[in-house]
Design a protein around this motif. Structure first.
Motif, PDB file in Angstrom:
ATOM      1  N   VAL A  44      10.746   2.285   1.182  1.00  0.00           N
ATOM      2  CA  VAL A  44       9.403   2.673   1.606  1.00  0.00           C
ATOM      3  C   VAL A  44       8.422   2.089   0.601  1.00  0.00           C
ATOM      4  N   GLU A  45       7.516   1.260   1.077  1.00  0.00           N
ATOM      5  CA  GLU A  45       6.616   0.576   0.162  1.00  0.00           C
ATOM      6  C   GLU A  45       5.177   0.725   0.615  1.00  0.00           C
ATOM      7  N   ASP A  46       4.279   0.549  -0.341  1.00  0.00           N
ATOM      8  CA  ASP A  46       2.879   0.419   0.040  1.00  0.00           C
ATOM      9  C   ASP A  46       2.622  -1.040   0.352  1.00  0.00           C
ATOM     10  N   LEU A  47       1.941  -1.294   1.427  1.00  0.00           N
ATOM     11  CA  LEU A  47       1.793  -2.672   1.875  1.00  0.00           C
ATOM     12  C   LEU A  47       0.334  -3.065   2.034  1.00  0.00           C
ATOM     13  N   SER A  48       0.073  -4.334   1.835  1.00  0.00           N
ATOM     14  CA  SER A  48      -1.255  -4.859   2.134  1.00  0.00           C
ATOM     15  C   SER A  48      -1.405  -4.971   3.642  1.00  0.00           C
TER      16      SER A  48
ATOM     17  N   PHE B   2       5.108   2.587  -5.874  1.00  0.00           N
ATOM     18  CA  PHE B   2       6.248   1.695  -6.123  1.00  0.00           C
ATOM     19  C   PHE B   2       5.815   0.453  -6.881  1.00  0.00           C
ATOM     20  N   ARG B 294      -5.331  -0.108   0.159  1.00  0.00           N
ATOM     21  CA  ARG B 294      -4.055  -0.828   0.099  1.00  0.00           C
ATOM     22  C   ARG B 294      -4.221  -2.272  -0.357  1.00  0.00           C
ATOM     23  N   PRO B 297      -1.389  -3.040  -3.812  1.00  0.00           N
ATOM     24  CA  PRO B 297      -0.784  -1.750  -4.151  1.00  0.00           C
ATOM     25  C   PRO B 297       0.162  -1.840  -5.342  1.00  0.00           C
TER      26      PRO B 297
END
Lengths: 215, 509
Positions: A44-48, B2, B294, B297
Motif C-alpha cells: 500500500v503506497e501513497d501515489l502521485s 512509506f 500527494r 509523497p
C-alpha cells in the motif's frame, strides 16, 4: 525497486493461457492507481496523480487457467478524456471506480463514465465491474452499498466494495472480473488467441535467440 | 507514511534531499522540522554537498541497472564524471575529454558495431563517454557516480557561476553555457540562476532588489484578492456601501440596510454571482488540494505531518489557486503540481533567508513564465491543434524517425506502441516523474538554459531517452516496451544529456 521491472519482463515472456485487457476508469482521486498497485504488488503506497495512462501486468491463476491481465490505469481529470478514448480499444473488462466518501464521484459514473464506455468501447460484450473504494473510511461514507448495487444493476455490471488501503476485496475485484470475462465466449476467444500467439512467439524466440530482431 | 520504502525506484529520493538540515538550512520562519540526525559534514561542505549519499544511491541504481540490462551501455561507475554532454560547447576544463570524444568520430558502442555493423546511429554513447571520463577522472571516490560530475568540477563550476552571478550585468549567454552543464547544489546558485533563466530576475543586478520587492508585493496583492472567500467579499461590499450610507444618512439619523444585490445572494443562480463563482472554484480547489497532498509523497519536504511540509503544501496550494483564478481558460490541470514542485523546492531551499521566505511569490511568477512556453499542452481544446500536446508528441516521433529510423519503425510499426502512451507524461510534466528528484533538477538545468528553448531541448532529451535504451526496445514486444517506457530505468543523466546534445546537429551518419 527495479525488481518490478525484472519480474514483469520475466512474466511477460512466461507462458499463459489467456490474456485480457482491463481498463480502470473513474474520477480523479477515487483510488484507481492505489487499487492497482495494491493488487499488483501487495503493498500500500501513497501515489502521485496519474498523468495520461499507466500500464501494468499481472499474472494470476483463475479457474485453473493461467491469465495475463494487462491493466490500463487512466487519469481521472476531465482534461485527459480526449486522450483516454484510445485506451478503451480492445478492452475485455472495464472497472468503474468511485469513492464511497464522495458522492460526486458516484454520480459521475452514470453521468459521464458509463457514457464514455458506450461511446468508446469497441467490445459489445465487454464486462463491467462497479467498484466502491475506500470502505475503510466507514465513518465518512456517503454512498450506501444499496445505492451501489442499484447502479450496478442499471449498468448491467458486477459490483464490489473494497479498500485499497486495507486490501479488502481488491483481489476479488479482479478475479471476479476475470472469471466473468471467461464466461463470455467471444471474449474468451479473444483472450486465447493472444495466448496462442504468445506460445507460438516463445517458440520462435527460442529458435532464433541471439539473432537480429529486424531481419 | 512509506517514505523510504517506496517500491518505486525511479522516484527514489536520495537521503540528502530529505535532510531537513539541507532543505531548510537557515531556519526559515515557518516552523521548520526538527533537524534529523543527518551528518553535519554533508551539509557543512557545500562544495562536496550531497555527493556521498547521492553517489551511493546512484551507484546502487546503476549496479541494478546493469544487472538487469547487460547489453545496455552502463558505464563503469567510477568513471562517470564530466558531462561530456556539454563538452561540445564548453571550453575549459574538459579539453581532454573533448579531444577524446572528438577522435571517436561516431558514437555508438563497439559492441553494437560487432553485432550489426553500421546500424543507424546513436547507441551507447556511454562507452565513449566513460572512456573519455575515465581518462580524466582522478576525482575523489565519494563523488564517483554523481551524474553531474566530480566534486572538484562541481566546485570549479560553482566558482565560475558565482563569478558570473557577481557581475554588475550578467552575461546571459555565458550563464546559459555554464548552467547547461548542470548547476552544483549549494549556495543557492541554482535558485538564482533559474530565476535569471526564466527572466524573473533582470540581467542588471542593480535592479534585483526593486524588481523582487515589486513582484513580491504584487503577489501578496493577488493572494489578498483571490484567496478571499465570498462572505469576506460580501462583508467588504457591505462595509463600503455602509460608508456611503453613513455619509448620506448622517443627517437623517437612521441606518439604512446594507445593500446586497440580488445577484450576490448565496442562493442566487445568476452566473455572475460571486457565490456561483465560489462553488465552481471550490471544485477546482478540492482538486488542487487532493493533488498537492500527494505531490512527492516520498519526500519529507512535501509530504508528512511536519509543519514544514504543511507550510510547503500551503504554498503550492496558494500558487495553484491564484494561477487557476488568473487563468480561467486553463484553470488547474493535474500535473501542474509536479511542475511547480521543483521550482518551489529550489527557491525554498535558497540559503538566503530573504529569498527562502519569499519562495512562494518567486515560484508563482517563475511558474507562470515556465508555463507560458507550453501552456497549450494543458489545454484540452487545443489537443488536436498544431500547438497542442498531440502535435508535440508527433514532433518527438518525427525526431526519432530522423535519428533512428529502425527504432522508430520497431516502436511504432512493429510493436505498435503509440507514443502518446508514454510521451504524454514525459512532455507535459517536463520529465519530472521519470527520474528521481535530484536527477530531474539536473535535467531542468539544461532544459531552462539551452538557448534552443525549452521545447526543442525537451524533445531532444526525450528522443535521447529512447535511443539510449534502443537495444532493449528493439528486443521488446508491445508489453515490454510500454512497461519500459512508462517506468524508465535509472540512467546516467550526464550520458543522457550528452546524447541529447548530439542530436542537436544532424549526425554525420
Amino acid at each position: 525497486m527495479a525488481s518490478t521491472g525484472l519480474s514483469s519482463s520475466n512474466s511477460s515472456s512466461s507462458s499463459y493461457d489467456l490474456s485480457f485487457k482491463i481498463l480502470l476508469i473513474g474520477d480523479s482521486g477515487v483510488g484507481k492507481s492505489s487499487l492497482l498497485v495494491t493488487f499488483i504488488s501487495n503493498s500500500v503506497e501513497d501515489l502521485s496523480p496519474t498523468i495520461g495512462v499507466d500500464f501494468k501486468i499481472k499474472l494470476l491463476t483463475v479457474g485453473g487457467k493461467k491469465l495475463k491481465l494487462t491493466i490500463w490505469d487512466t487519469a481521472g481529470q476531465e482534461r485527459f478524456r480526449t486522450l483516454t478514448s484510445s485506451y478503451y480499444r480492445g478492452a475485455q473488462g472495464i472497472v468503474l471506480v468511485y469513492d464511497v466518501t464522495r458522492r460526486e464521484t458516484f454520480t459521475d459514473l452514470s453521468d459521464i463514465w458509463a457514457k464514455e464506455v458506450e461511446l468508446y468501447s469497441t467490445n459489445q460484450d465487454c464486462v463491467k465491474m462497479l467498484v466502491g473504494n475506500k470502505v475503510d473510511k466507514e465513518s465518512e461514507r456517503v454512498v450506501s452499498k444499496e445505492e451501489g448495487m442499484t447502479l450496478a444493476e442499471e449498468l448491467g455490471s458486477l459490483f464490489l466494495e473494497c479498500s485499497a488501503r486495507t486490501r479488502e476485496n481488491v483481489e476479488q475485484c479482479f478475479e471476479e472480473l476475470a472469471l466473468k470475462i471467461m464466461e463470455v465466449p467471444s471474449l474468451l476467444e479473444e483472450g486465447s488467441a493472444v495466448g496462442k500467439r504468445n506460445i507460438l512467439k516463445q517458440k520462435q524466440v527460442h529458435h532464433t535467440s541471439g539473432g537480429g530482431c529486424c531481419s | 507514511m512509506f517514505n523510504s520504502t517506496s517500491g518505486n525506484n525511479k522516484k527514489r529520493v536520495p537521503d540528502w534531499l530529505n535532510s531537513s538540515l539541507w532543505s531548510s538550512s537557515p531556519p526559515p520562519p515557518p516552523a521548520s522540522p526538527s533537524p534529523k540526525s543527518s551528518p553535519n559534514d554533508v551539509v557543512a561542505d557545500r562544495g562536496v554537498k550531497s555527493t556521498p549519499a547521492t553517489s551511493a544511491k546512484s551507484s546502487v541504481q546503476k549496479a541494478e541497472a546493469s544487472k538487469y540490462e547487460p547489453p545496455a551501455p552502463a558505464p563503469p561507475k567510477v568513471a562517470v564524471t564530466a558531462p561530456p554532454a556539454v563538452v561540445v560547447r564548453a571550453e575549459a576544463p574538459k579539453v581532454e575529454a573533448q579531444d577524446l570524444l572528438g577522435s571517436q568520430g561516431r558514437y555508438y558502442s563497439s559492441e553494437d558495431d560487432e553485432e550489426d555493423g553500421a546500424r543507424s546511429n546513436v547507441d551507447a554513447v556511454a562507452d565513449t563517454a566513460s572512456e573519455a571520463s575515465a581518462a580524466v577522472t582522478v576525482s575523489s571516490p565519494v563523488s564517483a557516480a554523481r551524474p553531474a560530475s566530480s566534486a572538484a568540477e562541481d566546485i570549479s563550476r560553482q566558482a565560475q557561476l558565482l563569478q558570473e552571478l557577481s557581475r554588475k550585468v550578467i552575461n546571459m549567454g555565458e550563464l546559459r553555457r555554464l548552467a547547461s552543464q548542470g548547476i552544483p547544489d549549494g549556495a543557492g546558485i541554482r535558485a538564482t540562476v533559474w530565476k535569471l533563466l526564466l527572466g524573473y530576475l533582470p540581467c542588471d543586478r542593480s535592479l534585483w532588489s526593486s524588481e523582487l520587492a515589486k513582484k513580491r508585493s504584487q503577489y501578496e496583492h493577488f493572494k489578498e484578492e483571490l484567496l478571499m472567500n465570498p462572505s469576506e467579499i460580501t462583508r467588504r461590499l457591505e462595509k463600503s456601501s455602509l460608508k456611503n450610507d453613513e455619509l448620506d444618512g448622517e443627517d437623517k439619523g437612521f441606518l439604512s440596510r446594507s445593500e446586497i444585490t440580488h445577484d450576490e445572494h448565496p442562493l442566487s443562480l445568476g452566473k455572475t454571482s460571486i457565490w456561483n463563482q465560489f462553488f465552481q472554484d471550490t471544485e477546482v480547489i478540492e482538486q488542487i488540494d487532493r493533488d498537492v497532498n500527494r505531490t512527492h509523497p516520498d519526500m519529507n519536504f512535501f509530504s508528512g505531518d511536519s509543519s514544514f511540509a504543511k507550510s510547503n503544501q500551503d504554498s503550492l496550494r496558494n500558487i495553484l489557486i491564484v494561477f487557476a483564478k488568473l487563468n480561467p481558460g486553463i484553470r488547474y490541470v493535474q500535473g501542474m503540481n509536479e511542475i511547480l514542485a521543483p521550482l518551489f523546492y529550489v527557491f525554498r531551499s535558497d540559503p538566503n533567508e530573504e529569498n527562502a521566505v519569499s519562495a512562494e511569490a518567486d515560484t508563482f511568477f517563475c511558474f507562470v513564465e515556465l508555463l507560458s512556453g507550453f501552456r497549450d499542452h494543458f489545454c484540452q481544446q487545443l489537443d488536436n491543434s498544431v500547438v497542442g500536446i498531440r502535435s508535440t508528441i508527433t514532433r518527438l516521433s518525427l525526431l526519432l524517425k530522423e535519428h533512428d529510423e529502425e527504432l522508430w519503425r520497431h516502436l511504432e510499426m512493429t510493436t505498435k506502441v503509440n507514443p502518446q502512451f508514454y510521451a504524454f507524461r514525459w512532455i507535459t510534466l517536463l520529465l519530472t516523474q521519470e527520474f528521481n528528484f535530484a536527477d530531474s533538477l539536473f535535467i531542468w538545468d539544461t532544459l531552462l538554459s539551452d538557448p534552443e528553448g525549452l521545447q526543442e531541448t525537451l524533445l531532444r532529451i526525450c528522443c535521447a531517452m529512447l535511443i539510449i535504451i534502443r537495444r532493449r526496445l528493439l528486443a521488446g514486444d508491445f508489453t515490454a516496451n510500454l512497461k519500459l517506457l512508462q517506468h524508465y530505468p535509472p540512467t546516467n543523466i550526464s550520458h543522457l544529456l550528452y546524447v541529447a546534445n548530439k542530436l542537436r546537429t544532424h549526425p554525420a551518419g
